[in-house]
Design an enzyme around this catalytic site. Sequence first.
Site, PDB file in Angstrom:
ATOM      1  N   ALA A 122     -11.872 -39.527  28.772  1.00  0.00           N
ATOM      2  CA  ALA A 122     -12.174 -39.423  30.197  1.00  0.00           C
ATOM      3  C   ALA A 122     -10.897 -38.911  30.849  1.00  0.00           C
ATOM      4  O   ALA A 122      -9.822 -38.970  30.245  1.00  0.00           O
ATOM      5  CB  ALA A 122     -12.575 -40.771  30.774  1.00  0.00           C
ATOM      6  N   ASN A 141      -9.144 -36.230  36.881  1.00  0.00           N
ATOM      7  CA  ASN A 141      -8.950 -35.035  37.696  1.00  0.00           C
ATOM      8  C   ASN A 141      -9.057 -35.382  39.184  1.00  0.00           C
ATOM      9  O   ASN A 141      -9.943 -36.135  39.592  1.00  0.00           O
ATOM     10  CB  ASN A 141      -9.977 -33.974  37.321  1.00  0.00           C
ATOM     11  CG  ASN A 141      -9.871 -33.606  35.848  1.00  0.00           C
ATOM     12  OD1 ASN A 141      -8.786 -33.330  35.348  1.00  0.00           O
ATOM     13  ND2 ASN A 141     -10.986 -33.638  35.151  1.00  0.00           N
ATOM     14  N   GLU A 198     -10.192 -44.624  35.903  1.00  0.00           N
ATOM     15  CA  GLU A 198      -9.979 -43.262  36.398  1.00  0.00           C
ATOM     16  C   GLU A 198      -9.899 -43.227  37.917  1.00  0.00           C
ATOM     17  O   GLU A 198      -9.158 -42.419  38.491  1.00  0.00           O
ATOM     18  CB  GLU A 198     -11.085 -42.333  35.893  1.00  0.00           C
ATOM     19  CG  GLU A 198     -11.278 -42.311  34.390  1.00  0.00           C
ATOM     20  CD  GLU A 198     -10.001 -42.086  33.588  1.00  0.00           C
ATOM     21  OE1 GLU A 198      -9.049 -41.465  34.117  1.00  0.00           O
ATOM     22  OE2 GLU A 198      -9.943 -42.527  32.428  1.00  0.00           O
ATOM     23  N   HIS A 247      -6.411 -44.103  39.114  1.00  0.00           N
ATOM     24  CA  HIS A 247      -5.475 -42.980  38.964  1.00  0.00           C
ATOM     25  C   HIS A 247      -5.437 -42.078  40.199  1.00  0.00           C
ATOM     26  O   HIS A 247      -4.472 -41.320  40.375  1.00  0.00           O
ATOM     27  CB  HIS A 247      -5.856 -42.132  37.750  1.00  0.00           C
ATOM     28  CG  HIS A 247      -5.334 -42.660  36.456  1.00  0.00           C
ATOM     29  ND1 HIS A 247      -4.024 -43.052  36.281  1.00  0.00           N
ATOM     30  CD2 HIS A 247      -5.945 -42.839  35.254  1.00  0.00           C
ATOM     31  CE1 HIS A 247      -3.850 -43.451  35.031  1.00  0.00           C
ATOM     32  NE2 HIS A 247      -5.005 -43.337  34.389  1.00  0.00           N
TER      33      HIS A 247
END
Length: 207
Positions: free
Chosen positions: A118, A121, A140, A143
């Site tokens: 994963a 982005n 994620e 992040h």
Amino acid sequence: DKATYRFTITAPKEYVVATNGVLVEKIELSDTTVWVWEEANPMANYLAAVYIGKFQTETMPSEQGFTITNYFPDEIAEEASTAFANVPAMMTFLSERIGDYPFDSYGAVAIAEDIGTAMENQTLSFFDVASLDEATVIHELVHQWFGNSVSLTRWQDIWLNEGFATYFEGLWVEETEGEDAFLDYMDELYGYLQEIEAIPIGDPTPE
């Protein structure tokens, strides 16, 4: 070395184009569609990603004032929708503990293949079919704060990105399942780290 981005992408009409930032224009031509996306917030180049596929599009409201948009293929639509269902609550949980969400949009792309990864982005996290679980989803998302908004100046400090993202996995377990579940989660994580070959925290290898 961050920069702002503008993506102008032409694709056949049957395809959806998704990338970082906000969709600012969509131009329908005879056989193709031109998609124009902008990421107005400075972004490290390793976080830029473009996805072109036959995706379903799912939207959810957020308390941050924008619509969360997810993209996934038909064959994993139900599984992916379930995995992302708590993202609005996660965003509120994290905003209350870290600070305001740092960008103007968020969403996720999922694919039906298992490619073993994963990726966080900026504004549009990526998940393969094997990573559609709540721990990875919140990892994620964290992040976006630690890694994407607050970024490294040297790769030796990558543990800061990963350390906070991993710790908040546990805090989300505590929020949703209670303190005992949090302690069990941390015990399991500690046991796992004892079993694998340790990576020096301040001196990671290029791999």
